[in-house]
Scaffold this motif. Structure first.
Motif, PDB file in Angstrom:
ATOM      1  N   LYS A   1       0.819  -1.221   0.000  1.00 27.08           N
ATOM      2  CA  LYS A   1       0.000   0.000   0.000  1.00 27.08           C
ATOM      3  C   LYS A   1       0.853   1.272   0.000  1.00 27.08           C
ATOM      4  O   LYS A   1       0.440   2.314   0.502  1.00 27.08           O
ATOM      5  CB  LYS A   1      -0.922   0.056   1.218  1.00 27.08           C
TER       6      LYS A   1
ATOM      7  N   TYR B   1       1.525   3.190  -2.314  1.00 29.61           N
ATOM      8  CA  TYR B   1       1.127   4.210  -3.286  1.00 29.61           C
ATOM      9  C   TYR B   1       0.157   5.203  -2.685  1.00 29.61           C
ATOM     10  O   TYR B   1      -0.243   6.154  -3.329  1.00 29.61           O
ATOM     11  CB  TYR B   1       0.471   3.539  -4.498  1.00 29.61           C
ATOM     12  N   ARG B   2      -0.232   4.970  -1.423  1.00 32.62           N
ATOM     13  CA  ARG B   2      -1.256   5.826  -0.810  1.00 32.62           C
ATOM     14  C   ARG B   2      -0.705   7.202  -0.499  1.00 32.62           C
ATOM     15  O   ARG B   2       0.495   7.389  -0.397  1.00 32.62           O
ATOM     16  CB  ARG B   2      -1.760   5.150   0.456  1.00 32.62           C
TER      17      ARG B   2
ATOM     18  N   GLU C   1       1.166   9.330  -3.961  1.00 26.58           N
ATOM     19  CA  GLU C   1       0.507   9.051  -5.247  1.00 26.58           C
ATOM     20  C   GLU C   1       1.391   9.430  -6.416  1.00 26.58           C
ATOM     21  O   GLU C   1       1.510   8.710  -7.401  1.00 26.58           O
ATOM     22  CB  GLU C   1      -0.798   9.833  -5.415  1.00 26.58           C
TER      23      GLU C   1
ATOM     24  N   TRP D   1       3.957   7.033  -7.500  1.00 24.82           N
ATOM     25  CA  TRP D   1       3.390   5.916  -8.267  1.00 24.82           C
ATOM     26  C   TRP D   1       3.232   6.314  -9.734  1.00 24.82           C
ATOM     27  O   TRP D   1       3.567   5.547 -10.640  1.00 24.82           O
ATOM     28  CB  TRP D   1       2.052   5.497  -7.672  1.00 24.82           C
TER      29      TRP D   1
ATOM     30  N   PRO E   1      -3.647   4.956  -7.323  1.00 27.59           N
ATOM     31  CA  PRO E   1      -3.673   5.690  -6.055  1.00 27.59           C
ATOM     32  C   PRO E   1      -4.922   6.546  -5.899  1.00 27.59           C
ATOM     33  O   PRO E   1      -5.347   6.809  -4.775  1.00 27.59           O
ATOM     34  CB  PRO E   1      -2.429   6.578  -6.109  1.00 27.59           C
ATOM     35  N   PHE E   2      -5.517   6.967  -7.000  1.00 30.40           N
ATOM     36  CA  PHE E   2      -6.676   7.855  -6.902  1.00 30.40           C
ATOM     37  C   PHE E   2      -7.969   7.058  -6.790  1.00 30.40           C
ATOM     38  O   PHE E   2      -8.992   7.591  -6.360  1.00 30.40           O
ATOM     39  CB  PHE E   2      -6.706   8.796  -8.101  1.00 30.40           C
TER      40      PHE E   2
ATOM     41  N   ARG F   1      -9.579   0.160  -1.360  1.00 33.79           N
ATOM     42  CA  ARG F   1      -8.569  -0.878  -1.547  1.00 33.79           C
ATOM     43  C   ARG F   1      -9.062  -1.944  -2.519  1.00 33.79           C
ATOM     44  O   ARG F   1      -8.308  -2.436  -3.358  1.00 33.79           O
ATOM     45  CB  ARG F   1      -8.243  -1.481  -0.176  1.00 33.79           C
TER      46      ARG F   1
END
Ligand code: FES
Lengths: 215, 147, 125
Positions: A108, A110-111, A115, A118, C92-93, C101
């Motif tokens: 996770k 990329y949160r 962003e 990524w 991510p968006f 998720r």
């Protein structure tokens, strides 16, 4: 550190600003999957080095290209090795980018706030594939020619702008010496430069934000 | 507007105007002459070698920009006369083969197939095979190719 | 910067691990090169039909085009690849809100599935 380095450091002061980077603590729960990105970067460096070496003997012209590749492979000492290294590290580069992306996805990482990193990583991946495509033509043999013919024709099928885009990339309606020179320039100058800049950004953001420990 | 805001605008304008260079770059990169193709008449073979009936493959060579290029063509003869088919698949430009057992052209790239009239019978090609102008003069077969 | 309980530092603890994995990477590369040294392909020849084969990471694209005949060609050559790239970029968006998720998982695995599935399909033939 050594005397020579101290002499150097007392003039340029390279040590102090990088101390934070070198001595920062690393989150404890990392495993070896966190190396995938670094390994991909290693392959990128090998690609640059072997590519530079190949460019010494390679001749990007319709008449000479094939001959020069034959010469590199058969006549020049260790030419086959350099070529093999270049070819294989390109494949491994792609593989490890994919593995790295999977690792980032699973952990996770990329949160927010990551962003953008990524997005940069994905762009590097796409450009790396484009490098693979343009590099594939350079040996100028049957396989290269027809794969590129099919590839550029595929670009030509994009609605509206396809044909112009195809002319722009390939320099004409079919694969010719012009295409070879264009692909050479893209493969050797444009795309590596772009990857280089994006990689620098990629690492810079990691340095700023630290290693993600969302896992 | 005070001086400061004005200067901010100037800076913005400067960076915006840099985008204009994109136009120059694109027109620089666009191939200046997308090769004007001329129709060349090229000798392929003698009339006596043409098939009485059916399809045969002929190789021919010609000089293009000082280089010898070898290519081939499929020539068909039936009641309607002679037809020459270009060997390039209309899908993505691979070279096709003639299968004499099934009487069809086959493109190995993505499995395109054409019948003996050049029409698509299977696979992804969007158009029938391209036909090339062909004529016989004094027993010699000439092909019109674009080069 | 956060501090952690462990006393692991970048240098030398982490760096040595990095160097270890770099060595493995180099070894992998050399083994591959020695087992499969590069070959020189055949010279370009317009009088022989040739079945082209792209690099392995383009096989899926190559396979895709054969499913869309005629005027639908651009779906395989353009629409699907483009949406794959966009899906990847947007992960991510997409990952927002309660089911974020899961949405991200669907997007990511869809791209991976398309890639693997069509690569395998083209290898099977
Ligand atoms: S190029 Fe002939 S089927 Fe695709």
């Amino acid at each position: 550190m050594g005397k020579l380095f101290d002499w150097f450091d007392s003039r340029f002061a390279v040590k102090a600003p990088h101390r934070r980077f070198f001595e920062r603590s690393i989150p404890p729960n990392l495993n070896y999957t966190y190396c995938f990105g670094g390994i991909a970067f290693t392959y990128f460096l090998i690609l640059v080095l072997s590519g530079l070496l190949l460019s010494i003997f390679y001749v990007p012209s319709e008449k000479e290209a094939y001959k020069s590749v034959v010469m590199i492979t058969n006549d020049i000492p260790f030419g086959w090795l350099i070529r093999g290294v270049h070819k294989w590290s390109a494949s491994l580069f792609i593989i490890f980018i994919i593995l790295h992306a999977i690792r980032v996805f699973v952990s996770k990482a990329y949160r927010p706030p990551r962003e953008l990193n990524w997005v940069i990583g994905t762009s590097i991946f796409v450009i790396a594939m484009a490098s693979g495509f343009t590099g594939y033509l350079l040996p100028w043999d049957q396989k290269a020619y027809w794969a590129t013919e099919v590839g550029t024709s595929m670009v030509g099928t994009i609605p509206l702008i396809g044909k112009s885009l195809m002319y722009m990339i390939g320099g004409g309606s079919e694969v010719t010496g012009t295409t070879l020179i264009r692909f050479f320039s893209l493969h050797v100058l444009f795309l590596p430069l772009m990857i280089g800049i994006l990689l620098w950004l990629h690492f810079h953001i990691v340095k700023r934000q630290g290693i993600s420990t969302n896992l | 507007m005070d001086r400061r805001n004005f200067l901010k605008r100037v800076v913005k304008l400067f960076f915006l105007s840099l985008n204009l260079s994109l136009i120059i770059i694109i027109s620089y990169l666009y191939p200046s002459k997308i090769k004007q193709k001329r129709l060349l008449n090229i000798y392929v073979t003698d009339e006596e070698f043409l098939p009485k009936k059916g399809i045969k493959r002929f190789e021919y060579s010609f000089d293009k920009d000082g280089e010898r290029v070898t290519n081939f063509v499929f020539i068909k003869r039936d009641e309607e006369g002679l037809t020459a088919f270009s060997p390039f698949c209309t899908h993505l430009g691979c070279l096709i083969r003639w299968n004499n057992i099934h009487k069809e052209f086959i493109c190995a790239c993505h499995g395109g197939r054409f019948d003996k009239e050049g029409n698509v019978i299977a696979g992804p090609p969007p158009r029938p095979l391209e036909r090339m102008p062909i004529e016989i003069k004094d027993g010699k077969v000439f092909l019109g190719i674009k080069a | 910067m956060k501090t952690f309980k462990s006393e692991k530092r970048f240098y030398p603890d982490y760096l040595s691990e990095i160097i270890f994995s770099i060595l493995i990477a180099l070894e992998l590369l050399l083994v591959l090169v020695l087992i499969f040294p590069p070959e020189v392909g055949r010279q370009i020849d317009f009088s022989k039909p040739f079945q082209p084969l792209p690099e392995w990471y383009f096989l899926w694209l190559f396979e895709l085009v054969s499913y869309f005949p005629g005027n639908l060609m651009f779906i395989g050559t353009f629409l699907i690849p483009l949406s794959c790239i966009l899906l990847l970029l947007l992960i991510p968006f997409l990952d927002k809100g309660k089911y974020g998720r899961i949405k991200a998982y669907i997007a990511g695995s869809a791209v991976l599935l398309v890639f693997c599935l069509f690569t395998i399909l083209s290898l099977v033939e």
